[in-house]
Design a protein around this motif. Structure first.
Motif, PDB file in Angstrom:
ATOM      1  N   CYS A 223     -18.759  12.390   0.190  1.00 22.37           N
ATOM      2  CA  CYS A 223     -18.534  10.976  -0.143  1.00 22.37           C
ATOM      3  C   CYS A 223     -18.624  10.758  -1.653  1.00 22.37           C
ATOM      4  O   CYS A 223     -17.780  10.089  -2.258  1.00 22.37           O
ATOM      5  CB  CYS A 223     -19.559  10.100   0.568  1.00 22.37           C
ATOM      6  N   VAL A 227     -15.644   9.453  -4.357  1.00 24.88           N
ATOM      7  CA  VAL A 227     -15.855   8.262  -5.188  1.00 24.88           C
ATOM      8  C   VAL A 227     -15.766   8.623  -6.670  1.00 24.88           C
ATOM      9  O   VAL A 227     -15.105   7.934  -7.458  1.00 24.88           O
ATOM     10  CB  VAL A 227     -17.218   7.611  -4.867  1.00 24.88           C
ATOM     11  N   ARG A 237      -8.026   6.736  -3.118  1.00 23.40           N
ATOM     12  CA  ARG A 237      -9.288   6.300  -2.512  1.00 23.40           C
ATOM     13  C   ARG A 237      -9.536   6.910  -1.140  1.00 23.40           C
ATOM     14  O   ARG A 237     -10.477   6.532  -0.446  1.00 23.40           O
ATOM     15  CB  ARG A 237      -9.329   4.774  -2.437  1.00 23.40           C
ATOM     16  N   HIS A 238      -8.708   7.875  -0.738  1.00 23.80           N
ATOM     17  CA  HIS A 238      -9.003   8.641   0.476  1.00 23.80           C
ATOM     18  C   HIS A 238      -8.533  10.069   0.265  1.00 23.80           C
ATOM     19  O   HIS A 238      -7.564  10.323  -0.463  1.00 23.80           O
ATOM     20  CB  HIS A 238      -8.348   8.021   1.711  1.00 23.80           C
ATOM     21  N   TRP A 252     -12.745   5.603   0.674  1.00 20.33           N
ATOM     22  CA  TRP A 252     -13.473   4.568  -0.056  1.00 20.33           C
ATOM     23  C   TRP A 252     -12.665   3.290   0.088  1.00 20.33           C
ATOM     24  O   TRP A 252     -11.697   3.067  -0.611  1.00 20.33           O
ATOM     25  CB  TRP A 252     -13.621   4.973  -1.519  1.00 20.33           C
ATOM     26  N   VAL A 258     -17.868   3.342   2.075  1.00 18.78           N
ATOM     27  CA  VAL A 258     -17.374   4.719   2.167  1.00 18.78           C
ATOM     28  C   VAL A 258     -17.476   5.175   3.627  1.00 18.78           C
ATOM     29  O   VAL A 258     -18.559   5.110   4.228  1.00 18.78           O
ATOM     30  CB  VAL A 258     -18.184   5.669   1.264  1.00 18.78           C
TER      31      VAL A 258
END
Length: 273
Positions: A223, A227, A237-238, A252, A258
Motif C-alpha cells: 500500500c 501511494v 493510483r492503482h 488509492w 487505500v
C-alpha cells in the motif's frame, strides 16, 4: 494449558493466529519470540491474537517476530478477515486494530479486499524525528548507488520508507534494510521498501519489515509503495504489486482510502504448549 492456533499466510507472509474468544491471551516479548522462532517454535513473521469486540466482529492485535507489538499488518488483516467471514457466512467483516477500524470484504475464492483507510502523509504521522518532505525525503539514509534517488515516506498505521530503484533484484536488501530500519530519523523504526517501477500499473516490490526482516510479502508495504509512487507520478493510483510471494492489487481511491486485494490461506492447525 495448551492453546489452539492456526498457521496462515498471505503470499507467504506467515502468521500464527490465536483466537481468544473464551480465555484472554497476553503473550510476553519472550513468548512471542519463542512462538515465532523457526527452529524451536512454530515459526512466523507475526503473531496475531483475535479478541472479542463489542463494536466490531473482532479486535485484533499484532506482534512482530522480535516480540514488539505493532499497530498494523495488511496481510494479517486479510487472513483474519477471511477467517471471520468463513465463521459468519457473511461477505464483510469489521476489524478493530490499533491503527483504526478496518473493513474486509470477500473478493472471490479465498480472495479478500481490505479497506486500509487513509495513508498518513505528514512527517509527524509517519512519524519522523524532524520535519521533512515525505514525497521526496531530502536526506541520505544509506549511501548506495541504487538508492541515490530520494525515497518517499508513508504511514499505513505503521511507518514506511520506499526507495525507487532501477533493479530491485540487485539491491543488497539484507545489508541496507537493518541500517535504514534503525536510522535515527525514525523514532519507531521503519519498514523499508525497495520498489522497481515496471509499468504505470505494475510495481516489483521487496520489503525489509521492522522486527521481522526480509519477508515474502508485506501488505502495508505494498500500500505504501503504491501511494509513494503515485505521489511522485511514477504510476497511476492503482497497480499490481509483484512481491516475492505473489501479487497484490492496490488502489488509492479518489476518497483517499487505500484498498488492498489478495489471497489468504490456511496452512495447518496446532496447539501452543
Amino acid at each position: 494449558m495448551s492453546r489452539p492456533f492456526l498457521k496462515m499466510n498471505g503470499l507467504g507472509n506467515d502468521f500464527v493466529v490465536v483466537e481468544t474468544r473464551t480465555a484472554p491471551f497476553a503473550p510476553t516479548t519472550v513468548e512471542v519470540r519463542a512462538i515465532a522462532n523457526r527452529e524451536t517454535g512454530v515459526g512466523c513473521d507475526q503473531l496475531i491474537v483475535v479478541e472479542p469486540s463489542d463494536t466490531a466482529d473482532a479486535h485484533v492485535r499484532f506482534w512482530n517476530a522480535d516480540g514488539e507489538e505493532v499497530s498494523a499488518c495488511g496481510n494479517g488483516t486479510r487472513c483474519v478477515g477471511w477467517l471471520l467471514m468463513q465463521a459468519s457466512g457473511k461477505d464483510e467483516a469489521v476489524i478493530e486494530t490499533k491503527a483504526g477500524r478496518l473493513v474486509a470484504t470477500r473478493a472471490g475464492e479465498r480472495l479478500v479486499s481490505v479497506d486500509m483507510g487513509l495513508p498518513g502523509l505528514e512527517w509527524r504521522e509517519i512519524p519522523l524525528a524532524s520535519e521533512h518532505d515525505t514525497v521526496s525525503l531530502g536526506t541520505v539514509l544509506y549511501d548506495h548507488a541504487d538508492l541515490m534517488a530520494p525515497p518517499g515516506c508513508v504511514s499505513m498505521g505503521n511507518p514506511h520508507v520506499v526507495f525507487f530503484v532501477p533493479d530491485v533484484e540487485s539491491v543488497p536488501i539484507a545489508r541496507i534494510g537493518p541500517v535504514v530500519e534503525h536510522h535515527p530519523l525514525f523514532p519507531q523504526q521503519v519498514n523499508v521498501g525497495f520498489a522497481q517501477i515496471v509499468a504505470a500499473d505494475r510495481i516489483r516490490l521487496r520489503v525489509w519489515e521492522r522486527g521481522a526482516g526480509l519477508t515474502r510479502a508485506c501488505g502495508t508495504g505494498a500500500c505504501a509503495a503504491l501511494v509513494a509512487a503515485a505521489r511522485r507520478e511514477l504510476t497511476g493510483r492503482h497497480a499490481t504489486l509483484e512481491l516475492d510471494g505473489g501479487e497484490l492489487f492496490i488502489e488509492w481511491r479518489k476518497d483517499g482510502h487505500v484498498i488492498m486485494t489478495g489471497p489468504a490461506a490456511v496452512d495447518f492447525m496446532g496447539e501452543l504448549p
